[in-house]
Design a protein around this motif. Sequence first.
Motif, PDB file in Angstrom:
ATOM      1  N   LYS A   6      25.187   0.894 -55.149  1.00 51.98           N
ATOM      2  CA  LYS A   6      23.868   0.757 -55.912  1.00 51.98           C
ATOM      3  C   LYS A   6      22.873   1.219 -54.535  1.00 51.98           C
ATOM      4  O   LYS A   6      22.376   1.305 -53.528  1.00 51.98           O
ATOM      5  N   THR A   8      18.710   2.840 -54.002  1.00 54.42           N
ATOM      6  CA  THR A   8      16.885   2.718 -54.653  1.00 54.42           C
ATOM      7  C   THR A   8      16.840   3.669 -53.669  1.00 54.42           C
ATOM      8  O   THR A   8      17.290   3.589 -52.626  1.00 54.42           O
ATOM      9  N   LEU A  43      15.912   2.044 -63.686  1.00 55.96           N
ATOM     10  CA  LEU A  43      14.427   1.253 -62.944  1.00 55.96           C
ATOM     11  C   LEU A  43      14.841   0.028 -62.265  1.00 55.96           C
ATOM     12  O   LEU A  43      15.181  -0.541 -62.995  1.00 55.96           O
ATOM     13  N   GLU A  44      14.430   0.228 -61.450  1.00 56.55           N
ATOM     14  CA  GLU A  44      14.340  -1.439 -60.784  1.00 56.55           C
ATOM     15  C   GLU A  44      13.848  -1.870 -59.655  1.00 56.55           C
ATOM     16  O   GLU A  44      12.753  -0.968 -58.669  1.00 56.55           O
ATOM     17  N   LYS A  47      11.759   1.301 -58.694  1.00 64.02           N
ATOM     18  CA  LYS A  47      12.009   2.106 -58.355  1.00 64.02           C
ATOM     19  C   LYS A  47      13.114   2.942 -59.126  1.00 64.02           C
ATOM     20  O   LYS A  47      14.171   2.570 -59.754  1.00 64.02           O
ATOM     21  N   ARG A  48      13.331   4.059 -58.564  1.00 59.68           N
ATOM     22  CA  ARG A  48      14.508   4.830 -59.055  1.00 59.68           C
ATOM     23  C   ARG A  48      15.867   3.851 -58.735  1.00 59.68           C
ATOM     24  O   ARG A  48      15.688   3.533 -57.367  1.00 59.68           O
ATOM     25  N   MET A  49      16.615   3.775 -59.729  1.00 62.52           N
ATOM     26  CA  MET A  49      18.315   2.922 -58.784  1.00 62.52           C
ATOM     27  C   MET A  49      19.015   3.349 -59.278  1.00 62.52           C
ATOM     28  O   MET A  49      19.247   4.118 -60.846  1.00 62.52           O
ATOM     29  N   ALA A  75      17.201   6.682 -49.118  1.00 57.33           N
ATOM     30  CA  ALA A  75      17.565   5.507 -50.089  1.00 57.33           C
ATOM     31  C   ALA A  75      18.197   4.256 -48.942  1.00 57.33           C
ATOM     32  O   ALA A  75      18.628   4.223 -47.973  1.00 57.33           O
TER      33      ALA A  75
END
Length: 92
Positions: A6, A8, A43-44, A47-49, A75
């Motif tokens: 994962k 972000t 999104l999280e 932020k882009r995730m 990241a």
Amino acid sequence: MRLMLKFTIPVEKGNQVEKDGTLGKAIANLVQEVKAEASYFALEDGKRMGIVIFEESDQARMPVINEPLFAALDAAIEIQPVLTAEDLQRAL
């Protein structure tokens, strides 16, 4: 072992790399490098995730996988083992 990566990306850096074309290339390179079984993007916390599921048996490859995301996208990365429903049933 099946892993879930994962990542972000900070908003400012994400905007910069989206504009200069680095974002798409970095994500495509990751998916190709790990031969992703699945990948999801959302999104999280604004932020882009991304979440990428892949098989990996060699721990020494973690820098090969992680460093391009750190360098190109700033990241934040989390990696953990995951199970399919079938894996879980076998374990129980």
